[in-house]
Design an enzyme around this catalytic site. Sequence first.
Site, short mmCIF file in Angstrom:
data_model
loop_
_atom_site.label_atom_id
_atom_site.label_comp_id
_atom_site.label_asym_id
_atom_site.label_seq_id
_atom_site.Cartn_x
_atom_site.Cartn_y
_atom_site.Cartn_z
N GLU A 43 -37.36 41.98 37.44
CA GLU A 43 -37.13 42.11 36.00
C GLU A 43 -35.67 42.43 35.69
O GLU A 43 -35.07 43.31 36.30
CB GLU A 43 -38.03 43.22 35.46
N LYS A 116 -42.47 39.75 26.85
CA LYS A 116 -43.24 40.92 27.28
C LYS A 116 -44.02 41.51 26.11
O LYS A 116 -43.47 41.80 25.06
CB LYS A 116 -42.28 41.95 27.88
N CYS A 153 -43.62 43.58 34.16
CA CYS A 153 -43.64 45.03 34.41
C CYS A 153 -44.81 45.74 33.74
O CYS A 153 -45.92 45.63 34.19
CB CYS A 153 -42.29 45.64 34.03
#
Length: 295
Positions: A43, A116, A153
Amino acid sequence: MSTLTVAATQMACSWDADANIAKGERLVRQAAQQGARLILLQELFETPYFCKDVDYKFMELAGPISENKAVRHFRTIARELEVVLPISVYERDNNALYNSLAMIDTDGEVLGVYRKSHIPDGPGYHEKFYFNPGDTGFPVWETQVGRVGAAVCWDQWFPEVARILALKGAEVICYPTAIGSEPQDPTLQSKNHWQRTMQGHAAANLTPVVASNRIGFEKGDKADITFYGSSFITDVSGAKVVEANETDEAVLVTTLDREANARTRLNWGVFRDRRPDLYRELLTLDGKHTHASRT
């Protein structure tokens, strides 16, 4: 082709973006030399993890996907090596800022962008300051090497994400990550929990997982984090088949049997026996699908 060779990588990052991109390229080339066709970098690898602090200057790191240096660079690398590269970047789209992933196919084409969805906020992980919640849903891309799903994540802690990607036909799920120590409590160690959560997603969905985390000590103005690496790849049952340590740069490679995995998903009955008509509570925050009217 029945098989797909995949790779996870991990590395430390500095404030020299060109050096970070060059290091990422070196790891990608190492993986490709070992036969990998889908290669995952971690990331936001262009910089250190700037979310350790709350500082408006870091918002200036964001830019359009089409202008992002890492995306442009790795489009060329993907085309040269004929590999699929999910690339994590800080995206600006007009006045919105996203923690995004560009899926680059073997011909260098950007197939699409995932933004995300779950944005954390805690000591040393102040992402809500920097990122809007993603608005893309959870795409699965039909790449030249297979159907690839990806999330970023904090998304990896939510079983709904992995289930949606599996329902949409993902043959492998990629999770680029930046996670390490907890600045408010150095005794907290989430590594094993972090791995087990994703192993559970792989097991429940009979879909292999590739997770790439960063390594190294990063000092912020008000918080420091030691990132614990431990990148790994699972098989279709959730078992770890390759794993990196907590401190060293790494390239992990393994080969998945796509056809055998597809038979396992079909034969196990998990998707046959689902009862989505009973899952209404999943669409609520409090687990209640009916509420008394308020006056």
